[in-house]
Design a protein around this motif. Sequence first.
Motif, PDB file in Angstrom:
ATOM      1  N   ILE A 196       0.807  -1.214   0.000  1.00 17.54           N
ATOM      2  CA  ILE A 196       0.000   0.000   0.000  1.00 17.54           C
ATOM      3  C   ILE A 196       0.841   1.266   0.000  1.00 17.54           C
ATOM      4  CG2 ILE A 196      -1.681   1.314   1.373  1.00 17.54           C
ATOM      5  CD1 ILE A 196      -2.739  -1.359   2.407  1.00 17.54           C
ATOM      6  N   LEU A 197       2.017   1.206   0.625  1.00 19.80           N
ATOM      7  CA  LEU A 197       2.802   2.412   0.864  1.00 19.80           C
ATOM      8  C   LEU A 197       4.169   2.356   0.201  1.00 19.80           C
ATOM      9  CD1 LEU A 197       2.090   2.711   4.702  1.00 19.80           C
ATOM     10  CD2 LEU A 197       0.899   3.903   2.849  1.00 19.80           C
ATOM     11  N   TYR A 198       4.729   3.536  -0.007  1.00 25.05           N
ATOM     12  CA  TYR A 198       6.082   3.692  -0.527  1.00 25.05           C
ATOM     13  C   TYR A 198       6.767   4.739   0.343  1.00 25.05           C
ATOM     14  CZ  TYR A 198       9.892   4.597  -3.795  1.00 25.05           C
ATOM     15  OH  TYR A 198      11.135   4.735  -4.368  1.00 25.05           O
ATOM     16  N   SER A 199       7.921   4.403   0.884  1.00 22.16           N
ATOM     17  CA  SER A 199       8.636   5.324   1.760  1.00 22.16           C
ATOM     18  C   SER A 199       9.362   6.393   0.947  1.00 22.16           C
ATOM     19  CB  SER A 199       9.649   4.558   2.612  1.00 22.16           C
ATOM     20  OG  SER A 199      10.407   5.452   3.393  1.00 22.16           O
ATOM     21  N   THR A 200       9.176   7.646   1.357  1.00 16.57           N
ATOM     22  CA  THR A 200       9.865   8.759   0.704  1.00 16.57           C
ATOM     23  C   THR A 200      10.910   9.376   1.630  1.00 16.57           C
ATOM     24  OG1 THR A 200       8.162  10.307   1.443  1.00 16.57           O
ATOM     25  CG2 THR A 200       7.895   9.319  -0.756  1.00 16.57           C
ATOM     26  N   GLY A 201      11.049   8.825   2.801  1.00 14.06           N
ATOM     27  CA  GLY A 201      12.001   9.334   3.789  1.00 14.06           C
ATOM     28  C   GLY A 201      11.631   8.803   5.153  1.00 14.06           C
ATOM     29  N   ARG A 202      12.435   9.081   6.126  1.00 10.45           N
ATOM     30  CA  ARG A 202      12.213   8.565   7.468  1.00 10.45           C
ATOM     31  C   ARG A 202      10.842   9.008   8.007  1.00 10.45           C
ATOM     32  NH1 ARG A 202      15.334   6.282  11.461  1.00 10.45           N
ATOM     33  NH2 ARG A 202      14.767   6.849  13.587  1.00 10.45           N
ATOM     34  N   GLY A 203       9.964   8.019   8.232  1.00  8.71           N
ATOM     35  CA  GLY A 203       8.644   8.311   8.777  1.00  8.71           C
ATOM     36  C   GLY A 203       7.702   9.012   7.829  1.00  8.71           C
ATOM     37  N   GLN A 204       7.987   8.977   6.530  1.00  8.07           N
ATOM     38  CA  GLN A 204       7.143   9.623   5.533  1.00  8.07           C
ATOM     39  C   GLN A 204       6.813   8.629   4.431  1.00  8.07           C
ATOM     40  OE1 GLN A 204       9.088  13.140   4.088  1.00  8.07           O
ATOM     41  NE2 GLN A 204       9.548  13.870   6.143  1.00  8.07           N
ATOM     42  N   VAL A 205       5.545   8.555   4.090  1.00  4.82           N
ATOM     43  CA  VAL A 205       5.108   7.620   3.057  1.00  4.82           C
ATOM     44  C   VAL A 205       4.111   8.286   2.122  1.00  4.82           C
ATOM     45  CG1 VAL A 205       5.503   5.499   4.394  1.00  4.82           C
ATOM     46  CG2 VAL A 205       3.326   6.698   4.611  1.00  4.82           C
ATOM     47  N   VAL A 206       4.018   7.691   0.956  1.00  6.47           N
ATOM     48  CA  VAL A 206       2.978   8.049  -0.002  1.00  6.47           C
ATOM     49  C   VAL A 206       2.261   6.754  -0.387  1.00  6.47           C
ATOM     50  CG1 VAL A 206       4.171  10.085  -0.915  1.00  6.47           C
ATOM     51  CG2 VAL A 206       4.524   7.855  -1.993  1.00  6.47           C
ATOM     52  N   LYS A 207       1.105   6.924  -0.987  1.00  9.20           N
ATOM     53  CA  LYS A 207       0.390   5.756  -1.482  1.00  9.20           C
ATOM     54  C   LYS A 207       1.209   5.142  -2.617  1.00  9.20           C
ATOM     55  CE  LYS A 207      -4.131   4.176  -2.806  1.00  9.20           C
ATOM     56  NZ  LYS A 207      -5.533   4.514  -2.950  1.00  9.20           N
ATOM     57  N   TYR A 208       1.439   3.842  -2.539  1.00 10.78           N
ATOM     58  CA  TYR A 208       2.244   3.142  -3.536  1.00 10.78           C
ATOM     59  C   TYR A 208       1.544   3.149  -4.887  1.00 10.78           C
ATOM     60  CZ  TYR A 208       4.371  -0.793  -6.028  1.00 10.78           C
ATOM     61  OH  TYR A 208       4.975  -1.597  -6.967  1.00 10.78           O
ATOM     62  N   ASN A 209       2.291   3.590  -5.904  1.00  7.10           N
ATOM     63  CA  ASN A 209       1.806   3.615  -7.276  1.00  7.10           C
ATOM     64  C   ASN A 209       2.872   2.929  -8.137  1.00  7.10           C
ATOM     65  OD1 ASN A 209       1.195   4.192  -9.918  1.00  7.10           O
ATOM     66  ND2 ASN A 209       0.821   6.362  -9.589  1.00  7.10           N
ATOM     67  N   PRO A 210       2.613   1.704  -8.604  1.00 13.47           N
ATOM     68  CA  PRO A 210       3.622   0.978  -9.388  1.00 13.47           C
ATOM     69  C   PRO A 210       4.127   1.748 -10.610  1.00 13.47           C
ATOM     70  CG  PRO A 210       1.772  -0.448  -8.866  1.00 13.47           C
ATOM     71  CD  PRO A 210       1.401   0.934  -8.430  1.00 13.47           C
ATOM     72  N   GLU A 211       3.274   2.537 -11.236  1.00 13.89           N
ATOM     73  CA  GLU A 211       3.702   3.297 -12.416  1.00 13.89           C
ATOM     74  C   GLU A 211       4.715   4.371 -12.049  1.00 13.89           C
ATOM     75  OE1 GLU A 211       0.333   4.712 -14.623  1.00 13.89           O
ATOM     76  OE2 GLU A 211      -0.500   2.689 -14.810  1.00 13.89           O
ATOM     77  N   GLU A 212       4.601   4.914 -10.864  1.00 13.80           N
ATOM     78  CA  GLU A 212       5.521   5.958 -10.406  1.00 13.80           C
ATOM     79  C   GLU A 212       6.718   5.390  -9.646  1.00 13.80           C
ATOM     80  OE1 GLU A 212       5.456   9.797  -7.375  1.00 13.80           O
ATOM     81  OE2 GLU A 212       3.560   8.973  -8.104  1.00 13.80           O
ATOM     82  N   HIS A 213       6.466   4.375  -8.807  1.00 12.46           N
ATOM     83  CA  HIS A 213       7.498   3.855  -7.900  1.00 12.46           C
ATOM     84  C   HIS A 213       8.134   2.554  -8.375  1.00 12.46           C
ATOM     85  CE1 HIS A 213       4.656   6.138  -5.164  1.00 12.46           C
ATOM     86  NE2 HIS A 213       5.740   6.876  -5.240  1.00 12.46           N
ATOM     87  N   GLY A 214       7.643   2.011  -9.468  1.00 14.70           N
ATOM     88  CA  GLY A 214       8.177   0.763  -9.986  1.00 14.70           C
ATOM     89  C   GLY A 214       7.535  -0.452  -9.337  1.00 14.70           C
ATOM     90  N   ILE A 215       7.846  -1.583  -9.909  1.00 17.41           N
ATOM     91  CA  ILE A 215       7.357  -2.856  -9.389  1.00 17.41           C
ATOM     92  C   ILE A 215       8.392  -3.373  -8.397  1.00 17.41           C
ATOM     93  CG2 ILE A 215       6.699  -5.227  -9.960  1.00 17.41           C
ATOM     94  CD1 ILE A 215       4.805  -3.116 -11.131  1.00 17.41           C
ATOM     95  N   TRP A 216       7.933  -3.768  -7.237  1.00 13.34           N
ATOM     96  CA  TRP A 216       8.801  -4.307  -6.197  1.00 13.34           C
ATOM     97  C   TRP A 216       8.431  -5.758  -5.965  1.00 13.34           C
ATOM     98  CZ3 TRP A 216      12.639  -1.588  -3.507  1.00 13.34           C
ATOM     99  CH2 TRP A 216      12.784  -0.256  -3.913  1.00 13.34           C
ATOM    100  N   GLU A 217       9.384  -6.505  -5.476  1.00 13.01           N
ATOM    101  CA  GLU A 217       9.096  -7.899  -5.166  1.00 13.01           C
ATOM    102  C   GLU A 217       9.840  -8.336  -3.920  1.00 13.01           C
ATOM    103  OE1 GLU A 217      10.487 -11.111  -7.688  1.00 13.01           O
ATOM    104  OE2 GLU A 217      12.230  -9.942  -8.278  1.00 13.01           O
TER     105      GLU A 217
END
Length: 126
Positions: A74-95
Amino acid sequence: MEKPFVWQMIREAIDNLNGRATYTEIKNYIHSKWDNVNNLTINAQLIVLTVNQPSRIHYPENKKPRMSDSQYDILYSTGRGQVVKYNPEEHGIWEIYENEFGSPLIRQVISNEEEVFATFPPSSAG
């Protein structure tokens, strides 16, 4: 009304905080809606739900190899204690994958042939 699981509370929080929040903002949102939600549980679930968080593999939800397309991505970390909603198109595919020692790790998948390793190397002395 039954209280949702904490991961569902976090998903609702990030959706209602315009897709960007600090851990504190997420906790404040949750505490404003539900009583008796443990901060340690929220902290743990924030780690579980963050696709680029290396320590997420220490939790049962993330022990088995899989792509970042589950309810727990659901989330993608942008820094210590900061997150955004995970968007695969923007943040890539993770596994979550198993390394040559059978240990789970995370990585960002660039293409079928290339990966960028986004974790710390295995901590075994060799």
